[in-house]
Design an enzyme around this catalytic site. Structure first.
Site, PDB file in Angstrom:
ATOM      1  N   GLU A   1      80.911  17.664 -39.362  1.00 23.91           N
ATOM      2  CA  GLU A   1      81.839  18.732 -39.004  1.00 23.91           C
ATOM      3  C   GLU A   1      83.026  18.700 -39.948  1.00 23.91           C
ATOM      4  OE1 GLU A   1      82.915  18.176 -34.925  1.00 23.91           O
ATOM      5  OE2 GLU A   1      81.088  19.131 -34.155  1.00 23.91           O
TER       6      GLU A   1
ATOM      7  N   ARG B   1      80.828  15.296 -17.085  1.00 24.66           N
ATOM      8  CA  ARG B   1      81.250  14.317 -16.074  1.00 24.66           C
ATOM      9  C   ARG B   1      82.712  14.535 -15.760  1.00 24.66           C
ATOM     10  NH1 ARG B   1      84.352  11.397 -19.480  1.00 24.66           N
ATOM     11  NH2 ARG B   1      83.600  11.024 -21.605  1.00 24.66           N
TER      12      ARG B   1
END
Length: 497
Positions: free
Chosen positions: A204, A297
């Site tokens: 990236e 989560r």
């Protein structure tokens, strides 16, 4: 809010402060808690607090907290109805989520398919691109060194090398120039293999001066997804967060709405349910934002969202997992109420490159006061193990505005006592007083730029502090029950006398 749609007993497949946090939420609603623990955690606070506790194996996580088969067997044997994975360990393990469901238990988290889709960074990037979510320029695909070198040149340096199966800052390296790429690739592969058993990498574009902004989302099984505003996590070291706050001083109401809608679109693209966080990097000049990843989560920094929304995220996780819909008007009622800041207190040495510390915590006195919250998994006398994350506590402060929240957190940290181990307590105080942080201008390079050569000044030697902590255990004066203590004696004792 939970009504009758709740569980009678859940197993907490985690340890430390998040296990304690879940226990408190369950106590409030009279839900029995069952915890599993390793040999190293036999006397841990969460074990002492739970209604039931079962030894799951040796200290090494691979032989205890990562043994999903043993954890499910304990849940069935002790008649738990659901498993809460917390964060870390098995919380983003699709195979574990699938096995929990196959055993007839409820996994308090998203479906395994959503975990798989977002857990694979390469797959997640492709999926977000297809869904119209802006992503950082990069490459996911063939990942031999030759291909990655060619793609890095096309993207333009600096580039970030990331483990495809990664998370939590592991398997991430930055190559500022082409000459640094080979070592970055080799190092990232090693760490990715050790942490995730998967050496695949992606690239990236690395934004030198970026802000790390994440959006908390909640989704039920009836097609309703909401966002709970943003958290800023730009103050980091080694890609691990140190200070978090909400609302972000960078984000305008218009940008908050746009990023919130993008986060909802990202969650809906994978059929997400329960609590999750969509992470972005933001260019502080243009305010352009790009998808980084989704953490499937509960997040470590969830308390600041709770303090500014008035919502209990663990309670909402239980509500969704029990099959109830989110309230119709939930999104409209979610507005920032004041400001909250969280500091992560670790047993580590900032002067030695944040080297973790381990051993007995001789004295831990957490702060108290208006607008202050402390989430911790330890108490005085507990041991910080070499086997797990060395977090001591999260210290959170809430105030009507950003300056007051920061002042409250500074005061709380001044009142915090940690003796027996080195900690980052003084480092946190230095961050909060730094002009760049005070101005709300800290980027992800804040620590690298401003705190690289930080040293603690004006502190008493650790040996002196330990002696002060232990003095009440000294032998008593003969014929009395009073301990020998220079701090209470009127004998004229003087240090260095």
């Amino acid at each position: 809010m939970l009504g009758t749609l709740i569980f009678s007993k859940i197993l907490i497949a985690n340890r430390g402060e998040i296990a304690v946090r879940i226990i408190w939420a369950c106590r409030e609603h009279q839900i029995k808690t069952l915890v599993v623990f390793s040999d190293a955690d036999a006397d841990a606070l969460f074990v002492r607090m739970a209604d039931e506790a079962v030894n799951i194996g040796p200290a090494a996580a691979a032989e205890s907290y990562l043994r999903g088969d043993r954890i499910i067997e304990v849940a069935l044997r002790h008649k738990a109805e659901a498993i809460h994975p917390g964060y870390g360990f098995l919380s983003e393990n699709a195979d574990f989520a699938r096995a929990v469901a196959a055993a007839g238990l409820v996994f308090i988290g998203p479906p395994a398919e959503a975990i798989e889709a977002m857990g694979d960074k390469a797959r997640a990037r492709k999926l977000m691109e297809q869904s119209g979510v802006p992503v950082v320029p990069g490459w996911q695909g063939q990942d031999d060194d030759h291909t990655l070198s060619r793609k890095a040149a096309e993207i333009g340096y600096p580039v970030m090398v990331k483990a495809s199966a990664g998370g939590g800052g592991k398997g991430m390296r930055i190559a500022m120039v082409e000459a640094e790429l080979p070592e970055a690739l080799a190092s990232a592969r090693r760490e990715a293999h050790n942490a995730f058993g998967d050496e695949r990498l992606i690239l990236e574009k690395y934004l030198l001066e970026a802000r790390h902004i994440e959006i908390q989302v909640l989704a039920d099984a009836f097609g309703r997804t909401v966002h709970l505003n943003e958290r800023e996590c730009s103050v980091q070291r080694r890609h691990q967060k140190i200070i978090e706050e909400t609302p972000s001083p960078l984000i305008t109401p218009e940008l908050r709405a746009a990023m919130g809608n993008t986060a909802i679109a990202a969650a809906e693209a994978v059929g997400y349910t329960n609590a999750g966080t969509v992470e972005f990097i933001v260019d502080p000049t243009s305010r352009a934002y790009y998808f980084l990843e989704m953490n499937t989560r509960l997040q470590v920094e969830h308390p600041i969202t709770e303090m500014t929304t008035g919502l209990d995220l663990v309670q909402l996780q239980l509500l969704i997992a029990a099959g109830a819909p989110l309230p119709d008007s939930l999104q409209e009622g979610i507005l920032p109420r004041g400001h909250a800041v969280e500091a992560r207190l670790y047993a580590e040495d900032p002067e030695a490159g944040f080297l973790p510390a381990a051993g007995p915590l001789l004295k831990f006195l957490p702060p108290d006061g208006p607008g202050v919250r402390v989430d911790t998994g330890v108490a005085s006398g507990d041991v910080i193990s070499t086997h797990y994350d060395p977090m001591i506590a999260k210290v959170i402060a809430h105030g009507p505005d950003r300056p007051s929240a920061i002042r409250r957190l500074q005061a709380a940290l001044r009142e915090t006592v940690v003796l027996g181990l080195r900690s980052n307590l003084s480092f946190l105080q230095a961050v909060l007083t730094h002009q760049e942080f005070q101005a709300g201008e800290a980027t992800t390079r804040f620590v690298e730029k401003n705190m690289k050569d930080w040293q603690m000044h004006g502190e008493l030697p650790m040996e002196v502090l330990i002696a002060a902590a232990l003095v009440n255990g000294a032998p008593a004066n003969k014929g009395t029950s009073e301990a020998v203590s220079p701090w209470t004696s009127l004998s004229g004792f003087r240090l260095g006398g």
